[in-house]
Design a protein around this motif. Structure first.
Motif, PDB file in Angstrom:
ATOM      1  N   LEU A 186      27.461  32.948  45.530  1.00  0.00           N
ATOM      2  CA  LEU A 186      28.620  33.120  44.652  1.00  0.00           C
ATOM      3  C   LEU A 186      29.761  33.811  45.393  1.00  0.00           C
ATOM      4  O   LEU A 186      30.923  33.408  45.271  1.00  0.00           O
ATOM      5  N   VAL A 187      29.428  34.871  46.142  1.00  0.00           N
ATOM      6  CA  VAL A 187      30.457  35.598  46.892  1.00  0.00           C
ATOM      7  C   VAL A 187      31.174  34.649  47.862  1.00  0.00           C
ATOM      8  O   VAL A 187      32.414  34.631  47.940  1.00  0.00           O
ATOM      9  N   GLU A 200      35.050  35.028  49.340  1.00  0.00           N
ATOM     10  CA  GLU A 200      34.959  36.412  49.763  1.00  0.00           C
ATOM     11  C   GLU A 200      33.777  36.596  50.713  1.00  0.00           C
ATOM     12  O   GLU A 200      32.988  35.669  50.927  1.00  0.00           O
ATOM     13  N   MET A 201      33.639  37.775  51.291  1.00  0.00           N
ATOM     14  CA  MET A 201      32.653  37.994  52.346  1.00  0.00           C
ATOM     15  C   MET A 201      31.469  38.797  51.825  1.00  0.00           C
ATOM     16  O   MET A 201      31.643  39.838  51.180  1.00  0.00           O
ATOM     17  N   GLN A 202      30.245  38.313  52.135  1.00  0.00           N
ATOM     18  CA  GLN A 202      29.035  39.007  51.712  1.00  0.00           C
ATOM     19  C   GLN A 202      28.964  40.416  52.286  1.00  0.00           C
ATOM     20  O   GLN A 202      28.462  41.340  51.638  1.00  0.00           O
ATOM     21  N   TYR A 207      37.737  48.022  41.199  1.00  0.00           N
ATOM     22  CA  TYR A 207      37.035  47.021  41.994  1.00  0.00           C
ATOM     23  C   TYR A 207      37.645  46.971  43.396  1.00  0.00           C
ATOM     24  O   TYR A 207      38.868  47.072  43.543  1.00  0.00           O
ATOM     25  N   PRO A 208      36.820  46.800  44.431  1.00  0.00           N
ATOM     26  CA  PRO A 208      37.384  46.616  45.776  1.00  0.00           C
ATOM     27  C   PRO A 208      38.237  45.348  45.818  1.00  0.00           C
ATOM     28  O   PRO A 208      37.816  44.303  45.299  1.00  0.00           O
ATOM     29  N   ARG A 209      39.404  45.440  46.399  1.00  0.00           N
ATOM     30  CA  ARG A 209      40.304  44.287  46.445  1.00  0.00           C
ATOM     31  C   ARG A 209      39.655  43.108  47.154  1.00  0.00           C
ATOM     32  O   ARG A 209      39.872  41.950  46.787  1.00  0.00           O
ATOM     33  N   GLU A 210      38.834  43.392  48.161  1.00  0.00           N
ATOM     34  CA  GLU A 210      38.192  42.312  48.932  1.00  0.00           C
ATOM     35  C   GLU A 210      37.136  41.567  48.118  1.00  0.00           C
ATOM     36  O   GLU A 210      36.711  40.479  48.508  1.00  0.00           O
ATOM     37  N   LEU A 211      36.712  42.149  46.978  1.00  0.00           N
ATOM     38  CA  LEU A 211      35.673  41.518  46.153  1.00  0.00           C
ATOM     39  C   LEU A 211      36.123  41.387  44.697  1.00  0.00           C
ATOM     40  O   LEU A 211      35.301  41.363  43.789  1.00  0.00           O
ATOM     41  N   ARG A 212      37.431  41.294  44.481  1.00  0.00           N
ATOM     42  CA  ARG A 212      37.930  41.311  43.104  1.00  0.00           C
ATOM     43  C   ARG A 212      37.433  40.123  42.285  1.00  0.00           C
ATOM     44  O   ARG A 212      37.183  40.260  41.078  1.00  0.00           O
ATOM     45  N   TYR A 213      37.262  38.954  42.919  1.00  0.00           N
ATOM     46  CA  TYR A 213      36.789  37.786  42.158  1.00  0.00           C
ATOM     47  C   TYR A 213      35.298  37.888  41.860  1.00  0.00           C
ATOM     48  O   TYR A 213      34.838  37.512  40.771  1.00  0.00           O
ATOM     49  N   THR A 214      34.528  38.412  42.814  1.00  0.00           N
ATOM     50  CA  THR A 214      33.088  38.578  42.585  1.00  0.00           C
ATOM     51  C   THR A 214      32.840  39.524  41.413  1.00  0.00           C
ATOM     52  O   THR A 214      32.054  39.233  40.510  1.00  0.00           O
ATOM     53  N   PHE A 215      33.534  40.657  41.411  1.00  0.00           N
ATOM     54  CA  PHE A 215      33.329  41.619  40.325  1.00  0.00           C
ATOM     55  C   PHE A 215      33.921  41.118  39.010  1.00  0.00           C
ATOM     56  O   PHE A 215      33.439  41.479  37.935  1.00  0.00           O
ATOM     57  N   ASP A 244      35.620  41.312  28.155  1.00  0.00           N
ATOM     58  CA  ASP A 244      37.020  40.934  28.344  1.00  0.00           C
ATOM     59  C   ASP A 244      37.141  39.555  28.984  1.00  0.00           C
ATOM     60  O   ASP A 244      37.881  39.355  29.945  1.00  0.00           O
ATOM     61  N   PHE A 245      36.402  38.600  28.429  1.00  0.00           N
ATOM     62  CA  PHE A 245      36.381  37.253  29.011  1.00  0.00           C
ATOM     63  C   PHE A 245      37.540  36.383  28.525  1.00  0.00           C
ATOM     64  O   PHE A 245      37.607  35.199  28.846  1.00  0.00           O
ATOM     65  N   ILE A 246      38.471  36.970  27.746  1.00  0.00           N
ATOM     66  CA  ILE A 246      39.618  36.184  27.266  1.00  0.00           C
ATOM     67  C   ILE A 246      40.593  35.924  28.411  1.00  0.00           C
ATOM     68  O   ILE A 246      41.072  34.805  28.604  1.00  0.00           O
ATOM     69  N   LYS A 247      40.894  36.972  29.181  1.00  0.00           N
ATOM     70  CA  LYS A 247      41.881  36.865  30.251  1.00  0.00           C
ATOM     71  C   LYS A 247      41.172  36.752  31.593  1.00  0.00           C
ATOM     72  O   LYS A 247      40.504  37.697  32.038  1.00  0.00           O
ATOM     73  N   LEU A 248      41.311  35.624  32.267  1.00  0.00           N
ATOM     74  CA  LEU A 248      40.671  35.377  33.553  1.00  0.00           C
ATOM     75  C   LEU A 248      41.709  35.030  34.607  1.00  0.00           C
ATOM     76  O   LEU A 248      42.760  34.453  34.298  1.00  0.00           O
ATOM     77  N   SER A 249      41.394  35.365  35.851  1.00  0.00           N
ATOM     78  CA  SER A 249      42.249  34.934  36.949  1.00  0.00           C
ATOM     79  C   SER A 249      42.106  33.421  37.102  1.00  0.00           C
ATOM     80  O   SER A 249      41.105  32.834  36.671  1.00  0.00           O
ATOM     81  N   PRO A 250      43.084  32.735  37.707  1.00  0.00           N
ATOM     82  CA  PRO A 250      42.992  31.278  37.862  1.00  0.00           C
ATOM     83  C   PRO A 250      41.708  30.826  38.559  1.00  0.00           C
ATOM     84  O   PRO A 250      41.105  29.823  38.168  1.00  0.00           O
ATOM     85  N   LYS A 251      41.280  31.566  39.588  1.00  0.00           N
ATOM     86  CA  LYS A 251      40.079  31.169  40.330  1.00  0.00           C
ATOM     87  C   LYS A 251      38.828  31.269  39.467  1.00  0.00           C
ATOM     88  O   LYS A 251      37.993  30.352  39.449  1.00  0.00           O
ATOM     89  N   VAL A 252      38.684  32.369  38.722  1.00  0.00           N
ATOM     90  CA  VAL A 252      37.505  32.535  37.870  1.00  0.00           C
ATOM     91  C   VAL A 252      37.586  31.617  36.650  1.00  0.00           C
ATOM     92  O   VAL A 252      36.569  31.117  36.173  1.00  0.00           O
ATOM     93  N   GLN A 253      38.799  31.363  36.166  1.00  0.00           N
ATOM     94  CA  GLN A 253      38.966  30.412  35.062  1.00  0.00           C
ATOM     95  C   GLN A 253      38.508  29.022  35.484  1.00  0.00           C
ATOM     96  O   GLN A 253      37.834  28.314  34.717  1.00  0.00           O
ATOM     97  N   ALA A 254      38.833  28.635  36.714  1.00  0.00           N
ATOM     98  CA  ALA A 254      38.394  27.325  37.231  1.00  0.00           C
ATOM     99  C   ALA A 254      36.880  27.269  37.348  1.00  0.00           C
ATOM    100  O   ALA A 254      36.258  26.251  37.002  1.00  0.00           O
TER     101      ALA A 254
END
Length: 525
Positions: free
Chosen positions: A409-410, A415-417, A486-494, A505-515
């Motif tokens: 997933l990471v 993002e980087m493991q 959240y660490p900026r380098e892992l913001r999508y993972t978290f 708070d699953f109503i508002k998602l970033s474009p990447k996580v929404q996709a």
């Protein structure tokens, strides 16, 4: 090491007996097995598992370790009722007279029961008990308002006419503000929009086409300002509410020329800054905190620690939000929080959600779809994912499978493991001084890790987390409990951990996580 598939005979009620197939074998922990049973049979509530012991004439015993189970063994699902502690207070006997009244006696008995029945680990009434609802329910208004709305809805359905009554809006907004405050003092723009949409769906006669095409904008703005006024009113009345006090001018240390920085829930915390329990003060809670310092040194007193940690929750939250203490200092002041049991309890107090159960349930739920997305991924990320996909095709134990899925997933999110996991050999010295937020995985000669730990600000705060996937769940507990970013380098993972796995708070998602969410749900459909 590959594991063998297993089957269990599960008794849910005396008349409901089912087979449960476990393709990855029997889980390594009772919690994982309990989660699997709840998922498989769509069960909810506070339940426990018992197993049939053939050495004792097929009697059922409480399951404390999955090592007791073998293929085709029998489990029994039982309700786990909260323990009740009944304290009997001495009562003066005034019934020696032959003229004693039966009514008086009944009244005395009733009073005794009502005053002395107590439950262990009570939820303080000052705490909120619900997260923001998926579908906001519009409350009932006063009798006269409901009559006007009923007539207005009829007229709207007949000829499209709308209510033009300004005095009505004030009553409606006041009631909506009270209802919203039950969930949050600082609703987001999307939450206010959800309330307005629910209001106009239930009462279409309140639409205002002149303010916007949808007729929502006017109500959105009024409700936004109403919530601000509602908070001001509570402050003026000196209602004990720390989440309002901390954002008042007198609760801040900045001068008048500095920008106003609000301290409010950002990740769907339900009890972000709760008031102190009734009858408690800053001084009494500090005494309990000092008692906890001695309690953690004793053995077999988990219940006492849990009660005192629950009682001091409001004090701990005020310290975290207001002072943002260093991990090292907080560890010295609240050592009891740095255990698996207590961080789960703390997360539950904050969000009303069961941390590990919710996280693992959704991780397992999305695993087949995530594997499919990883297999279909192309380009550079696809090449990096290839070894993980090949590993996932093997018959892995559930802990190893979850670890591999999180690693994948990471990478899938770009993002980087290495930003999340730090691997170290058991014979090597591992320098943690520069690690702000990491999961330390200590490897030996065996396939399973020797130890899995959580590291915050160079401090190894929790060891023996069983596996990296569980450590990820517990790490979310500490991020919430310590109010960390959240660490900026892992913001999508978290963000996936929070909004998809924990459903906060699953109503508002970033474009990447929404996709990603759209692809996962499309595959479910």
């Amino acid at each position: 090491m590959p594991c063998t598939a297993a089957q269990l005979r599960v008794i849910i009620e005396e008349t409901q007996i089912h087979k449960m197939h476990l393709p990855n074998g029997i889980p390594t922990t009772v919690e994982e097995l309990l989660s699997a049973v709840k998922l498989h049979f769509c069960l909810d509530g506070n339940i426990a598992l018992m197993y049939m012991d053939k050495d004792f004439g097929n009697e059922f015993f409480t399951l404390t370790s999955t090592n007791e189970l073998r293929d085709k063994d029998t489990l029994k699902v039982v309700d786990r009722e909260p323990p009740v502690i009944i304290t009997l207070a001495p009562v003066t006997d005034n019934s020696t007279s032959s003229q004693g009244s039966l009514n008086e006696s009944a009244s005395d008995n009733s009073s005794l029961v009502n005053c002395s029945d107590t439950f262990s680990f009570p939820q303080p009434p000052e705490f909120r008990s619900q997260t923001w609802p998926t579908n906001f329910s519009i409350p009932s208004f006063s009798f006269d308002v409901e009559l006007l709305l009923q007539e207005g809805n009829k007229a709207c359905g007949k000829d499209g006419s709308l209510i033009q009554n300004p005095s009505l809006k004030s009553d409606i907004l006041e009631k909506l503000a009270e209802e919203i405050f039950q969930y949050t003092a600082y609703p987001s723009g999307l939450q206010i929009l959800a309330v307005v949409e629910a209001l106009l769906k239930k009462h279409p006669c309140l639409q205002e086409p002149g303010t916007s095409f949808s007729g929502l904008y006017g109500w959105q703005q009024r409700l936004k300002y109403k919530m601000a006024n509602f908070r001001s009113k509570l402050r003026k009345r000196k209602v004990p509410c720390p989440e309002l006090d901390i954002n008042s001018f007198h609760g801040k240390t900045h001068n008048r020329t500095s920008p106003k920085i609000y301290k409010k829930p950002k990740r769907a915390e339900v009890n972000y800054l709760p008031p102190h329990p009734s009858g408690e003060t800053v001084e009494t809670l500090e005494l309990i905190r000092k008692e906890l310092l001695e309690d953690v040194k004793k053995k077999n007193n988990a219940k006492e620690i849990q009660e005192k940690m629950a009682a001091t929750f409001s004090s701990r939250r005020l310290e975290v939000v207001k002072s943002s203490p260093a991990i090292k200092d907080f560890l010295e002041r609240w050592p009891a929080l740095f255990s698996e049991t207590e961080i789960k309890e703390e997360f539950n107090r904050l969000t009303t959600i069961s941390l590990e159960q919710k996280f693992m349930f959704n991780l397992d739920k999305y695993t087949p779809k995530l594997i499919g997305l990883m297999e279909a991924k192309g380009g550079t990320i696809g090449r990096k994912l290839k070894p993980i996909v090949q590993k996932l095709r093997q018959n892995l134990r559930i802990g190893m499978k979850r670890e591999a899925v999180i690693h994948g997933l990471v990478l899938y999110l770009g993002e980087m493991q290495e930003e999340l996991f730090k691997e170290c050999h058991e014979d090597a010295d591992c320098d943690l001084s520069a690690d702000v937020l990491k999961i330390l995985v200590v490897r030996g000669t065996a396939e399973d890790p020797v130890n899995v730990s959580i590291v915050l600000e160079g401090q190894e705060i929790l060891c023996h987390c069983q596996n990296p996937a569980k450590a990820c769940a517990l790490l979310m507990g500490y991020i919430y409990g310590m109010n960390l970013e959240y660490p900026r380098e892992l913001r999508y993972t978290f963000e996936v951990f929070q909004k998809l796995f924990l459903e906060l708070d699953f109503i508002k998602l970033s474009p990447k996580v929404q996709a990603l969410k759209a692809k996962l749900l499309a595959q479910f459909c």
